[in-house]
Write a protein that holds these residues in place. Structure first.
Motif, short mmCIF file in Angstrom:
data_model
loop_
_atom_site.label_atom_id
_atom_site.label_comp_id
_atom_site.label_asym_id
_atom_site.label_seq_id
_atom_site.Cartn_x
_atom_site.Cartn_y
_atom_site.Cartn_z
N ARG A 122 16.13 -39.76 28.57
CA ARG A 122 16.02 -40.22 29.96
C ARG A 122 17.27 -40.90 30.50
O ARG A 122 17.19 -41.60 31.49
CB ARG A 122 14.81 -41.17 30.08
N ASN A 123 18.40 -40.70 29.87
CA ASN A 123 19.65 -41.24 30.40
C ASN A 123 19.56 -42.77 30.65
O ASN A 123 19.92 -43.27 31.70
CB ASN A 123 20.01 -40.52 31.71
N ILE A 124 19.05 -43.48 29.67
CA ILE A 124 18.84 -44.93 29.79
C ILE A 124 20.16 -45.67 29.63
O ILE A 124 20.95 -45.38 28.73
CB ILE A 124 17.81 -45.41 28.73
N ARG A 125 20.40 -46.67 30.51
CA ARG A 125 21.62 -47.47 30.42
C ARG A 125 21.32 -48.96 30.29
O ARG A 125 22.20 -49.79 30.21
CB ARG A 125 22.52 -47.23 31.66
N THR A 168 23.34 -48.80 20.09
CA THR A 168 23.24 -47.54 20.84
C THR A 168 23.66 -47.75 22.29
O THR A 168 24.42 -46.97 22.85
CB THR A 168 21.78 -47.01 20.82
N MET A 169 23.17 -48.82 22.92
CA MET A 169 23.50 -49.09 24.32
C MET A 169 24.98 -49.38 24.50
O MET A 169 25.61 -48.94 25.45
CB MET A 169 22.67 -50.28 24.84
N ARG A 170 25.54 -50.12 23.56
CA ARG A 170 26.97 -50.45 23.64
C ARG A 170 27.80 -49.16 23.58
O ARG A 170 28.74 -48.97 24.32
CB ARG A 170 27.36 -51.39 22.50
N PHE A 171 27.37 -48.25 22.70
CA PHE A 171 28.05 -46.95 22.57
C PHE A 171 27.97 -46.17 23.87
O PHE A 171 28.91 -45.48 24.27
CB PHE A 171 27.40 -46.17 21.41
N LEU A 172 26.84 -46.29 24.57
CA LEU A 172 26.63 -45.56 25.82
C LEU A 172 27.16 -46.32 27.04
O LEU A 172 27.04 -45.85 28.17
CB LEU A 172 25.13 -45.28 26.02
N GLY A 173 27.71 -47.50 26.81
CA GLY A 173 28.20 -48.31 27.92
C GLY A 173 27.10 -49.03 28.66
O GLY A 173 27.27 -49.46 29.80
N GLY A 174 25.96 -49.21 28.03
CA GLY A 174 24.83 -49.87 28.67
C GLY A 174 24.64 -51.30 28.18
O GLY A 174 25.47 -51.84 27.45
N THR A 175 23.53 -51.93 28.62
CA THR A 175 23.27 -53.33 28.24
C THR A 175 21.84 -53.51 27.73
O THR A 175 20.97 -52.66 27.96
CB THR A 175 23.46 -54.28 29.44
N THR A 188 12.37 -47.45 34.99
CA THR A 188 12.73 -47.55 36.40
C THR A 188 14.19 -47.16 36.51
O THR A 188 15.06 -47.89 36.04
CB THR A 188 12.56 -49.00 36.93
N GLY A 189 14.47 -46.03 37.09
CA GLY A 189 15.86 -45.54 37.17
C GLY A 189 16.40 -45.33 35.78
O GLY A 189 15.81 -44.58 34.98
N THR A 190 17.49 -46.06 35.46
CA THR A 190 18.06 -45.92 34.11
C THR A 190 17.70 -47.12 33.23
O THR A 190 18.29 -47.34 32.19
CB THR A 190 19.61 -45.80 34.19
N THR A 191 16.73 -47.93 33.73
CA THR A 191 16.30 -49.09 32.95
C THR A 191 14.99 -48.80 32.20
O THR A 191 14.01 -48.37 32.79
CB THR A 191 16.09 -50.31 33.87
N LEU A 192 15.04 -49.04 30.90
CA LEU A 192 13.84 -48.87 30.07
C LEU A 192 13.31 -50.25 29.70
O LEU A 192 14.01 -51.05 29.09
CB LEU A 192 14.19 -48.09 28.79
N THR A 193 12.06 -50.53 30.13
CA THR A 193 11.45 -51.78 29.72
C THR A 193 10.52 -51.50 28.54
O THR A 193 9.64 -50.64 28.63
CB THR A 193 10.65 -52.42 30.87
N VAL A 194 10.77 -52.22 27.44
CA VAL A 194 9.93 -52.06 26.26
C VAL A 194 8.99 -53.26 26.20
O VAL A 194 9.43 -54.39 25.98
CB VAL A 194 10.78 -52.00 24.96
N HIS A 195 7.71 -53.03 26.47
CA HIS A 195 6.71 -54.11 26.38
C HIS A 195 6.34 -54.23 24.91
O HIS A 195 5.62 -53.39 24.38
CB HIS A 195 5.49 -53.77 27.25
N LEU A 196 6.88 -55.27 24.27
CA LEU A 196 6.74 -55.40 22.82
C LEU A 196 5.31 -55.75 22.41
O LEU A 196 4.59 -56.41 23.17
CB LEU A 196 7.72 -56.46 22.32
N PRO A 197 4.89 -55.34 21.22
CA PRO A 197 3.53 -55.65 20.74
C PRO A 197 3.41 -57.12 20.34
O PRO A 197 4.42 -57.83 20.26
CB PRO A 197 3.38 -54.73 19.53
#
Lengths: 156, 111
Positions: free
Chosen positions: B39-42, B68-75, B8-17
């Motif tokens: 996908r430019n995920i943040r 990876t997210m910290r490097f990209l400035g994401g959470t 959704t936008g720049t949010t990636l939801t990972v539905h874990l197994p």
């Protein structure tokens, strides 16, 4: 005193990690454990088997042996590989220490085994493989549901 | 139960197994990383709803994506985390670097 023993030998393939922990969980059911205790043992077995696959055999397909014993209230689990062994066991057991950071390993394997079992002993030498020995007391109460044992604070 | 993804936008939801170990986390890591790159995920939301088992391989998977997210400035966040999984995450100190929710936080807080 209740006594029982089993031995399991399988290929060091990652698809056997689930097989190994579920088999040990099935074996321990005769001690009438709580769900929490089963989850603890499954996690510890998964850690030891994963270590044997990734570090012991470094991806080669060889044999891993699990030996389990029930002695009274105690479950003893040994996970044995004949792989490359550990040069410095003390260092390997430090939380966050890993030789495979590039593979997303957290360095928490031994810390998890220690946290989820009562005792942990690691015997290893370079080129002689590794034996991880763990034990856990699965205490049965005469009355009360097994679940109530896990959360003594709740009973107060 | 297999894993799946929602973007959704720049949010990636990972539905874990249902079970996260060394075996199941490898493919999960690869696919997540590919989506982050393309996908430019943040923000990554790890949804623990279906998870009944996780060992330290799951911790490595989460911390790797966190880096990876910290490097990209994401959470990174973990949602629908049950009692057992909270214990596993706490033991590994993961709560120090990512927010962990028992349920799913309100949508407004995610924007």
């Amino acid at each position: 005193m209740q006594q029982n023993e089993m031995r399991l030998e399988f290929d060091s393939r990652s698809c056997n990690e689930a097989f190994a922990r579920v088999t040990v969980a099935a074996f321990m059911t005769q001690l009438n454990p709580t769900l929490e205790e089963v989850a603890d043992v499954k996690t510890a077995v998964s850690e030891a088997v994963t270590n044997a696959i990734i570090h012991g055999y470094e991806g080669r397909v060889e044999k891993i042996t699990i030996s389990c014993q029930i002695e009274g209230e105690y479950l003893l689990v040994e996970v044995i590989d004949k792989g490359k062994g550990i040069a410095d066991v003390k260092r390997a057991m430090e939380p966050l220490f890993t030789t495979k950071a590039e593979c997303d390993r957290a360095g928490m394997g031994f810390a998890f085994m220690e946290a989820f079992m009562d005792t942990l002993d690691v015997q290893s030498a370079p080129d002689c493989g590794t034996t991880v020995r763990m034990s856990k007391r699965i205490a049965r109460t005469e009355t009360g549901s097994p679940q109530s044992r896990s959360f003594p604070a709740v009973q107060l | 139960m297999e894993h799946s993804f929602t973007i959704t936008g720049t949010t990636l939801t990972v539905h874990l197994p249902s079970e996260i170990d060394h075996h199941s986390s490898r493919q999960l890591c690869q696919e997540t990383d590919r989506l982050i790159q393309r996908r430019n995920i943040r923000r990554i939301l790890f949804d623990f709803h279906d998870v009944s088992f996780m060992d330290s391989s799951g911790i490595g998977m989460i911390l790797g994506r966190y880096k990876t997210m910290r490097f990209l400035g994401g959470t990174v966040m973990a949602v629908n985390v049950g009692e057992r999984m909270q214990r596993v995450l706490t033991l590994a100190g993961v709560y120090k670097v990512i927010d962990i929710y028992e349920g799913a936080p309100e949508q407004s807080r995610l924007l």
